[in-house]
Design a protein around this motif. Structure first.
Motif, mmCIF file in Angstrom:
data_model
loop_
_atom_site.group_PDB
_atom_site.id
_atom_site.type_symbol
_atom_site.label_atom_id
_atom_site.label_comp_id
_atom_site.label_asym_id
_atom_site.label_seq_id
_atom_site.Cartn_x
_atom_site.Cartn_y
_atom_site.Cartn_z
ATOM 1 N N PRO A 27 35.693 41.946 29.177
ATOM 2 C CA PRO A 27 35.349 41.247 30.427
ATOM 3 C C PRO A 27 36.531 40.551 31.083
ATOM 4 O O PRO A 27 36.750 40.691 32.284
ATOM 5 C CB PRO A 27 34.292 40.229 30.008
ATOM 6 N N LYS A 28 37.338 39.825 30.292
ATOM 7 C CA LYS A 28 38.482 39.091 30.858
ATOM 8 C C LYS A 28 39.448 40.049 31.550
ATOM 9 O O LYS A 28 39.897 39.803 32.670
ATOM 10 C CB LYS A 28 39.218 38.334 29.758
ATOM 11 N N LYS A 29 39.787 41.134 30.864
ATOM 12 C CA LYS A 29 40.722 42.115 31.430
ATOM 13 C C LYS A 29 40.116 42.761 32.673
ATOM 14 O O LYS A 29 40.798 42.966 33.676
ATOM 15 C CB LYS A 29 41.075 43.168 30.378
ATOM 16 N N PHE A 30 38.829 43.079 32.607
ATOM 17 C CA PHE A 30 38.151 43.698 33.747
ATOM 18 C C PHE A 30 38.216 42.787 34.970
ATOM 19 O O PHE A 30 38.539 43.229 36.067
ATOM 20 C CB PHE A 30 36.690 44.019 33.382
ATOM 21 N N PHE A 31 37.934 41.493 34.772
ATOM 22 C CA PHE A 31 37.953 40.547 35.901
ATOM 23 C C PHE A 31 39.359 40.424 36.491
ATOM 24 O O PHE A 31 39.509 40.296 37.701
ATOM 25 C CB PHE A 31 37.439 39.176 35.472
ATOM 26 N N GLN A 32 40.378 40.496 35.633
ATOM 27 C CA GLN A 32 41.755 40.446 36.130
ATOM 28 C C GLN A 32 42.082 41.695 36.939
ATOM 29 O O GLN A 32 42.620 41.604 38.040
ATOM 30 C CB GLN A 32 42.741 40.314 34.968
ATOM 31 N N LEU A 33 41.764 42.867 36.381
ATOM 32 C CA LEU A 33 42.109 44.121 37.040
ATOM 33 C C LEU A 33 41.400 44.312 38.374
ATOM 34 O O LEU A 33 41.972 44.845 39.322
ATOM 35 C CB LEU A 33 41.811 45.315 36.119
ATOM 36 N N CYS A 34 40.146 43.867 38.456
ATOM 37 C CA CYS A 34 39.410 44.054 39.718
ATOM 38 C C CYS A 34 39.741 42.971 40.740
ATOM 39 O O CYS A 34 39.315 43.029 41.882
ATOM 40 C CB CYS A 34 37.906 44.170 39.485
ATOM 41 N N GLY A 35 40.512 41.959 40.323
ATOM 42 C CA GLY A 35 40.964 40.926 41.247
ATOM 43 C C GLY A 35 40.058 39.711 41.342
ATOM 44 O O GLY A 35 40.315 38.802 42.124
ATOM 45 N N LEU A 36 39.008 39.676 40.539
ATOM 46 C CA LEU A 36 38.044 38.576 40.636
ATOM 47 C C LEU A 36 38.653 37.239 40.194
ATOM 48 O O LEU A 36 38.299 36.190 40.733
ATOM 49 C CB LEU A 36 36.794 38.899 39.826
ATOM 50 N N THR A 37 39.593 37.272 39.261
ATOM 51 C CA THR A 37 40.187 36.029 38.762
ATOM 52 C C THR A 37 41.016 35.318 39.834
ATOM 53 O O THR A 37 41.309 34.136 39.695
ATOM 54 C CB THR A 37 41.083 36.288 37.530
ATOM 55 N N LYS A 38 41.389 36.026 40.884
ATOM 56 C CA LYS A 38 42.187 35.420 41.961
ATOM 57 C C LYS A 38 41.316 34.894 43.105
ATOM 58 O O LYS A 38 41.824 34.397 44.102
ATOM 59 C CB LYS A 38 43.168 36.457 42.522
ATOM 60 N N LYS A 39 40.020 35.027 42.979
ATOM 61 C CA LYS A 39 39.101 34.617 44.048
ATOM 62 C C LYS A 39 38.719 33.146 43.925
ATOM 63 O O LYS A 39 38.874 32.528 42.875
ATOM 64 C CB LYS A 39 37.830 35.488 44.004
ATOM 65 N N SER A 40 38.189 32.609 44.997
ATOM 66 C CA SER A 40 37.753 31.211 45.004
ATOM 67 C C SER A 40 36.485 31.058 44.157
ATOM 68 O O SER A 40 35.749 32.032 43.955
ATOM 69 C CB SER A 40 37.454 30.770 46.435
ATOM 70 N N PRO A 41 36.218 29.833 43.685
ATOM 71 C CA PRO A 41 34.972 29.601 42.944
ATOM 72 C C PRO A 41 33.735 30.050 43.739
ATOM 73 O O PRO A 41 32.793 30.604 43.165
ATOM 74 C CB PRO A 41 34.968 28.097 42.704
ATOM 75 N N GLN A 42 33.739 29.850 45.057
ATOM 76 C CA GLN A 42 32.591 30.271 45.870
ATOM 77 C C GLN A 42 32.447 31.795 45.888
ATOM 78 O O GLN A 42 31.342 32.323 45.798
ATOM 79 C CB GLN A 42 32.707 29.734 47.302
ATOM 80 N N ASP A 43 33.571 32.508 45.994
ATOM 81 C CA ASP A 43 33.522 33.974 45.954
ATOM 82 C C ASP A 43 32.981 34.462 44.615
ATOM 83 O O ASP A 43 32.192 35.408 44.557
ATOM 84 C CB ASP A 43 34.910 34.584 46.196
ATOM 85 N N VAL A 44 33.405 33.802 43.537
ATOM 86 C CA VAL A 44 32.927 34.186 42.201
ATOM 87 C C VAL A 44 31.413 33.973 42.118
ATOM 88 O O VAL A 44 30.688 34.819 41.585
ATOM 89 C CB VAL A 44 33.677 33.412 41.088
ATOM 90 N N LYS A 45 30.915 32.878 42.685
ATOM 91 C CA LYS A 45 29.460 32.641 42.694
ATOM 92 C C LYS A 45 28.742 33.700 43.533
ATOM 93 O O LYS A 45 27.652 34.152 43.172
ATOM 94 C CB LYS A 45 29.134 31.250 43.223
ATOM 95 N N ASN A 46 29.341 34.105 44.639
ATOM 96 C CA ASN A 46 28.733 35.161 45.466
ATOM 97 C C ASN A 46 28.689 36.489 44.714
ATOM 98 O O ASN A 46 27.700 37.224 44.803
ATOM 99 C CB ASN A 46 29.488 35.316 46.789
#
Length: 109
Positions: A27-46
């Protein structure tokens, strides 16, 4: 609203290619590769709301199996081992499901 509203198609493809083999999903690597880790907390909630298929406010184990398919309909289903590992990594209160806060904490940590 779709995941492509928040993440680039290329980044999603790259993340999915990285975990094509059974039991290769991290999961951690997946979130990094898809760019989710660079998103705002609100984007992550969306993004969480999109992944919460039944709109229960939680991502349950059954929904986790089909996690990759929410990113691309042709993606594989997670194995039981991957599903349980994902749940264990994110389920901080041990209630058997991942809430929005738990998801956000996992993605952004």
């Amino acid at each position: 609203m779709s995941l492509s509203s928040f993440l680039s198609a290329d980044a999603i493809d790259s993340a999915l290619k990285d975990c094509q083999a059974p039991d290769s999903f991290n999961p951690k690597k997946f979130f990094q590769l898809c760019g989710l880790t660079k998103k705002s907390p609100q984007d992550v909630k969306n993004v969480f709301k999109i992944l919460d298929n039944d709109a229960s406010g939680f991502i349950e184990e059954e929904e986790l199996k089909f996690f990759l398919q929410r990113f691309s309909p042709g993606a594989r289903v997670l194995t039981d081992k991957e599903t349980k590992g994902f749940l264990a990594a994110a389920d901080d209160d041990s209630d058997g499901k991942i809430g929005a806060e738990e998801f956000q904490a996992m993605v952004l940590s």
